[in-house]
Design an enzyme around this catalytic site. Sequence first.
Site, short mmCIF file in Angstrom:
data_model
loop_
_atom_site.label_atom_id
_atom_site.label_comp_id
_atom_site.label_asym_id
_atom_site.label_seq_id
_atom_site.Cartn_x
_atom_site.Cartn_y
_atom_site.Cartn_z
N GLU A 168 0.82 -1.22 0.00
CA GLU A 168 0.00 0.00 0.00
C GLU A 168 0.86 1.27 0.00
O GLU A 168 0.33 2.36 -0.21
CB GLU A 168 -0.94 0.00 1.23
CG GLU A 168 -1.99 -1.10 1.18
CD GLU A 168 -2.66 -1.34 2.53
OE1 GLU A 168 -1.96 -1.82 3.45
OE2 GLU A 168 -3.85 -1.06 2.67
N ASP A 227 -12.77 -3.16 -1.90
CA ASP A 227 -13.84 -4.16 -1.92
C ASP A 227 -15.06 -3.57 -1.25
O ASP A 227 -14.95 -2.58 -0.52
CB ASP A 227 -13.39 -5.43 -1.19
CG ASP A 227 -12.85 -5.12 0.20
OD1 ASP A 227 -11.65 -4.82 0.30
OD2 ASP A 227 -13.63 -5.11 1.17
N1 ADE Z 1 -8.79 -3.45 3.89
C1 ADE Z 1 -9.26 -3.46 2.64
N2 ADE Z 1 -10.49 -4.00 2.58
C2 ADE Z 1 -10.81 -4.36 3.85
C3 ADE Z 1 -11.93 -4.95 4.43
N3 ADE Z 1 -12.98 -5.31 3.72
N4 ADE Z 1 -11.90 -5.18 5.76
C4 ADE Z 1 -10.83 -4.81 6.49
N5 ADE Z 1 -9.75 -4.25 6.00
C5 ADE Z 1 -9.74 -4.01 4.69
#
Ligand code: ADE
Length: 234
Positions: free
Chosen positions: A4, A200
């Site tokens: 990242e 996501d």
């Molecule tokens: N980082 C990126 N997506 C995530 C998620 N769905 N839950 C926790 N950390 C994350």
Amino acid sequence: MRVEGMGLVERLGLELQAPLDPDLPAVWYRGSAPGKRIGDRGGSLEVAIAFPGEDPIHRCDRIGTVPATLTAYLLCRRFKPDLLVNAGTCGGFQRAGASVGDIYVAGRDLLFHDRRIPLPHFDEFGVGRIPAATVPSHLSRSIDASPGVISTGDSFTPTSEEEAFFAAEDVCCKEMEAATIAGLSRDLGIPFLAVKAVTDLVDHPEPEQDAFQRNLEHVSERLQDRLAVLLGHL
Ligand code: ADE
């Protein structure tokens, strides 16, 4: 996670420093970056970027609140920043209109969604509810970011109780570090900014982890492009 932020480390030409603690895998990099020309600062910013590093036993990056707090604490004691930024990826919510690649800054409060303590005072201590500093609109506009409630927990997949919490609290970003670093910043009296990019969607039928793995690299690149722009405005 290093994916990242290592692209930004390389882009800025930051240099690897001696360990923050010889017994921990945390790594940090330091150097300068072009910033806004203010007074005698000559348009240059001193920048440090730290990662909790790789777990030597499990051979994956150390994620979550404990490594994040420890690393941020050691960094603050060593580097003494004027501003602490927690940047990374998050799960977003269709309910809030998010799409993969969207950028958020912390708005209203930073919460913890997995610290359920049904005892007087401890219940609200658990949730945290750390007030987010108002991000000047020219800064959020410069990186095309929206303000949103960020909630932190140490698990990647949520329980049904946590899903109800996200809806009740109008959470826009679910991730694993921001609230604990916000709490540390409050303790240390250091201004704090969280910048999160959506990999996501938590309230989408596709499992979060599948979309996360597919999108992590390109969303991290997008995040780092925005962070480079943000540095130019500081
Ligand atoms: N980082 C990126 N997506 C995530 C998620 N769905 N839950 C926790 N950390 C994350």
